[in-house]
Write a protein that holds these residues in place. Structure first.
Motif, PDB file in Angstrom:
ATOM      1  N   LEU A 478       0.820  -1.207   0.000  1.00  0.00           N
ATOM      2  CA  LEU A 478       0.000   0.000   0.000  1.00  0.00           C
ATOM      3  C   LEU A 478       0.858   1.263   0.000  1.00  0.00           C
ATOM      4  O   LEU A 478       0.431   2.314  -0.477  1.00  0.00           O
ATOM      5  N   LYS A 479       2.089   1.172   0.515  1.00  0.00           N
ATOM      6  CA  LYS A 479       2.962   2.340   0.558  1.00  0.00           C
ATOM      7  C   LYS A 479       3.406   2.780  -0.833  1.00  0.00           C
ATOM      8  O   LYS A 479       3.921   3.894  -0.994  1.00  0.00           O
ATOM      9  N   ASP A 480       3.206   1.927  -1.837  1.00  0.00           N
ATOM     10  CA  ASP A 480       3.539   2.320  -3.206  1.00  0.00           C
ATOM     11  C   ASP A 480       2.544   3.318  -3.777  1.00  0.00           C
ATOM     12  O   ASP A 480       2.841   3.992  -4.773  1.00  0.00           O
ATOM     13  N   ILE A 481       1.347   3.409  -3.182  1.00  0.00           N
ATOM     14  CA  ILE A 481       0.312   4.297  -3.709  1.00  0.00           C
ATOM     15  C   ILE A 481       0.729   5.751  -3.511  1.00  0.00           C
ATOM     16  O   ILE A 481       1.051   6.172  -2.393  1.00  0.00           O
ATOM     17  N   SER A 482       0.726   6.510  -4.590  1.00  0.00           N
ATOM     18  CA  SER A 482       1.089   7.928  -4.496  1.00  0.00           C
ATOM     19  C   SER A 482      -0.109   8.856  -4.664  1.00  0.00           C
ATOM     20  O   SER A 482      -0.025  10.050  -4.344  1.00  0.00           O
ATOM     21  N   ALA A 483      -1.225   8.339  -5.159  1.00  0.00           N
ATOM     22  CA  ALA A 483      -2.423   9.164  -5.350  1.00  0.00           C
ATOM     23  C   ALA A 483      -2.948   9.635  -4.001  1.00  0.00           C
ATOM     24  O   ALA A 483      -2.884   8.900  -3.001  1.00  0.00           O
ATOM     25  N   PHE A 507      -0.382   2.545   7.048  1.00  0.00           N
ATOM     26  CA  PHE A 507       0.185   1.700   5.996  1.00  0.00           C
ATOM     27  C   PHE A 507       0.320   2.398   4.656  1.00  0.00           C
ATOM     28  O   PHE A 507       0.642   1.759   3.656  1.00  0.00           O
ATOM     29  N   THR A 508       0.069   3.709   4.626  1.00  0.00           N
ATOM     30  CA  THR A 508       0.238   4.486   3.396  1.00  0.00           C
ATOM     31  C   THR A 508       1.074   5.722   3.690  1.00  0.00           C
ATOM     32  O   THR A 508       1.142   6.182   4.841  1.00  0.00           O
ATOM     33  N   ASP A 509       1.691   6.250   2.647  1.00  0.00           N
ATOM     34  CA  ASP A 509       2.538   7.439   2.806  1.00  0.00           C
ATOM     35  C   ASP A 509       2.034   8.634   2.011  1.00  0.00           C
ATOM     36  O   ASP A 509       2.571   9.735   2.150  1.00  0.00           O
ATOM     37  N   SER A 510       1.026   8.452   1.171  1.00  0.00           N
ATOM     38  CA  SER A 510       0.576   9.551   0.315  1.00  0.00           C
ATOM     39  C   SER A 510      -0.227  10.573   1.112  1.00  0.00           C
ATOM     40  O   SER A 510      -0.598  10.344   2.270  1.00  0.00           O
ATOM     41  N   ASP A 511      -0.487  11.692   0.470  1.00  0.00           N
ATOM     42  CA  ASP A 511      -1.310  12.739   1.081  1.00  0.00           C
ATOM     43  C   ASP A 511      -2.689  12.151   1.421  1.00  0.00           C
ATOM     44  O   ASP A 511      -3.334  11.551   0.565  1.00  0.00           O
ATOM     45  N   ARG A 541      -3.302  14.846   6.446  1.00  0.00           N
ATOM     46  CA  ARG A 541      -1.915  14.445   6.699  1.00  0.00           C
ATOM     47  C   ARG A 541      -1.144  14.568   5.395  1.00  0.00           C
ATOM     48  O   ARG A 541      -1.476  13.919   4.411  1.00  0.00           O
ATOM     49  N   THR A 542      -0.136  15.405   5.372  1.00  0.00           N
ATOM     50  CA  THR A 542       0.644  15.572   4.153  1.00  0.00           C
ATOM     51  C   THR A 542       1.493  14.327   3.903  1.00  0.00           C
ATOM     52  O   THR A 542       1.767  13.540   4.824  1.00  0.00           O
ATOM     53  N   ALA A 543       1.900  14.153   2.657  1.00  0.00           N
ATOM     54  CA  ALA A 543       2.686  12.976   2.288  1.00  0.00           C
ATOM     55  C   ALA A 543       3.959  12.899   3.123  1.00  0.00           C
ATOM     56  O   ALA A 543       4.684  13.893   3.268  1.00  0.00           O
ATOM     57  N   GLY A 544       4.193  11.739   3.711  1.00  0.00           N
ATOM     58  CA  GLY A 544       5.410  11.512   4.477  1.00  0.00           C
ATOM     59  C   GLY A 544       5.375  12.013   5.905  1.00  0.00           C
ATOM     60  O   GLY A 544       6.368  11.889   6.624  1.00  0.00           O
TER      61      GLY A 544
END
Length: 606
Positions: A478-483, A507-511, A541-544
């Motif tokens: 799921l961390k590969d998702i950038s959308a 489990f995600t890093d995107s915005d 929550r902003t990306a990262g």
């Protein structure tokens, strides 16, 4: 019993068959069924399936194991035994004090849970009914305390034991007995017993319908396609798994990027297109969005071998391909509700792995990606229980509607089973039809293979967030998702608890924008702005950015009154590139012509 042999799947039927783009057509082809099991295994499974039917699909081994684990740990905990004895003494003292010195203005010693409506009638505040009610609640309080977590006891066994104790107590509640329920007594006097005669008629009608598995038609004023699911549109694509509806634009200009909604296959899609006043689809179309909706089929025994991968590739991805064919070179805002959000997350992570950048944003509505805290539905699931369900599905080819309905009703049995039974069978009152009620009763089946894969891979083994979920032989993350992601949880959701939905942030890093809204799994989501009920909390929550736990998040975000829909539509508009002239329905030059008017044909399958 012998295992039903799956029949070959037929291509889309045709007056409606169309010439599809190659990529869409390839995704529409059914997969080859797996090899048949050994005859000896078939005999064993047939025997276990028969036992499963006798127990209504509930594994006795799972519950016996839970009771044994609880009892053995309690037996070697003398300190806990003393605690329970003291608790019983305290509860008895409270009851005696309340009985010997009755005061009508005094607060009761025990109060029902917030969702328990059985004792709301004023008669329960009078003697002797008050004593019966308080006695029942005192016993309920003791069992809640007795089945609390204990050192060494598996937490799931403690929760399961508490659930079973609650089921037994709910069956013995004084509210279930006509001679002990003041509301029934009052109604019987008022109507000279007519309520009991009406109740007997209701009982026989429900009994016959349950045994014969009759699916009653929707009542007058709640017809699908006329009163419900009536937003104008056309089915523009169909395969054996789903129909794709494109809704007609209601504005001259629309946002350039379309919306594709992926509902759960465990329900009919029109929960998101109920009556015109509370239809999420109509709201989006009226706000200038081009909306596409997946309407899943109601699978039969011939579709027993549909897999979770079928729902991803020949469902979500096939629908996305069709949308791209109709509106080429535009990103798509994908929306997933409940299990539809889970399969959308899997599809999005696979697309990210494969460098497929067609998604402009992802909205996950009451959808879980991690199932470690999946709520009371987990009480039904362990290896023994899933094996029981698999054997039932193996014989029929699907999990039937009654099993699904019973599982959801048992979670809130005091209200969804017993309060309704008292109302129908003792008070003689018919259920007042509502759009939500009609949708709830319009249940679906689950194909055997898919449901087994879903229960094992996601619920039982939690592979998606454990880094062990593979698509086409390769693990996805799921961390590969950038959308950008918009996630929604509801405060009283007992199907997808909001803290479990919140873990999407872990489990995600995107915005990500997260909303917590008041209400339950359905009522919190279907919350049209004009009604302006309830409240919601929202933050971005902003990306990262660093992770904030759910309890800390609640304290940091104050509730805001009203529906969350306006915040969501504003967020979607921000992710769009601007407005363009409203498109036509379908793409005739690519073989995607209107087939039938919305809501299509699959929604009517029973």
């Amino acid at each position: 019993m012998t295992k039903r042999t799956p029949q070959p799947k037929t291509p889309a039927r045709n007056a409606e068959q169309v010439q599809l783009p190659a990529k869409v057509a390839a995704a529409s082809q059914p997969q080859v069924a797996p090899k048949a099991a050994h005859p000896h295994e078939s005999l064993d499974r047939a025997s276990r399936a028969a036992a499963a039917y006798m127990s209504a699909g509930v594994s006795p081994h799972a519950f016996i194991e839970a009771w044994s684990d609880w009892a053995l740990h309690l037996a070697r905990a003398p300190g806990r035994q003393l605690e329970l004895a003291e608790r019983a003494q305290e509860n008895m003292t409270k009851l005696m004090a309340q009985s010997l010195l009755p005061r009508t203005d005094a607060a009761p010693a025990f109060v029902p849970k917030a969702y328990d409506h059985r004792f709301r009638h004023p008669g329960w505040e009078k003697l002797p009914f008050r004593n019966m009610q308080q006695g029942f609640l005192a016993v309920q309080d003791w069992w809640d305390y007795a089945t609390d977590h204990l050192r060494g006891l598996r937490p799931e066994d403690a929760d399961r034991t508490r659930f079973m104790a609650r089921q037994m107590l709910d069956l013995l509640s004084p509210s279930n007995f006509p001679a002990l329920n003041p509301e029934i007594i009052e109604e019987t006097r008022k109507t000279n017993g007519k309520n009991l005669a009406e109740g007997a008629r209701n009982f026989m009608n429900d009994f016959v319908n349950t045994v014969a598995q009759v699916h009653e038609p929707a009542p007058e004023g709640f017809q699908i396609g006329k009163d419900l699911a009536c937003t104008p549109g056309e089915v523009v694509f169909r395969n054996d798994l789903f129909e794709l509806i494109q809704y007609a634009p209601q504005t001259d200009k629309v946002q350039a990027e379309p919306i594709l909604i992926v509902p759960a296959w465990i329900m009919k899609y029109y929960i998101l297109d109920l009556s015109p006043h509370n239809s999420m689809v109509k709201h989006l179309v009226d706000q200038g969005f081009t909306v596409f909706m997946i309407s899943w089929c109601n699978p039969t025994a011939d579709q027993a071998d549909l897999s979770l991968e079928d729902y991803r590739e020949r469902g979500v991805i096939a629908a996305l391909d069709a949308v791209n064919a109709i509106l080429p070179e535009r990103k798509v805002h994908a929306v997933g509700y409940c299990l539809g959000g889970t399969i959308l997350s899997i599809a999005a992570a696979t697309m990210a792995r494969d460098k497929d950048e067609r998604l402009g944003s992802i909205s996950l509505i009451a959808a879980q990606v991690d199932f470690a805290e999946a709520g009371e539905l987990l009480l039904f699931l362990d290896e023994s229980q899933i094996a029981f369900l698999e054997d039932m599905m193996w014989e029929k080819g699907y999990l039937d509607r009654p099993q699904m309905a019973r599982a959801f009703s048992a979670i809130r049995s005091e209200d969804l089973i017993y309060s309704r039974a008292v109302r129908r069978y003792y008070l003689g009152r018919e259920d007042l039809p509502t759009d939500m009620g009609v949708w709830v009763s319009d249940t679906t089946r689950m194909p055997a293979r898919m449901h087994s894969e879903y229960l094992r891979g996601l619920f039982l083994e939690n592979r998606l967030t454990a880094g062990r979920f593979a698509v086409k032989g390769r693990v996805i993350a799921l961390k590969d998702i950038s959308a950008p992601i918009f996630a929604v949880g509801t405060e009283t959701d007992h199907i997808a608890p909001w803290k479990s939905v919140y873990k999407t942030q872990l489990f995600t890093d995107s915005d990500m924008t997260f909303v917590l809204t008041s209400g339950g799994h359905n009522s919190g989501i279907i919350n049209e702005p004009k009604l302006a009920r309830g409240h919601h909390r929202i933050s971005r929550r902003t990306a990262g950015a660093l992770y904030v736990g759910p309890d800390a998040w609640v304290t940091q975000n104050a509730p805001q009154p009203g529906s969350w829909w306006p915040a969501w539509t504003s967020w979607l508009e921000e992710k769009c590139s601007g407005v363009v002239p409203a498109p036509s329905i379908g793409a005739p030059d690519k073989g995607l012509v209107p087939i039938v008017a919305a809501p299509g044909t699959y929604v009517h399958q029973t």
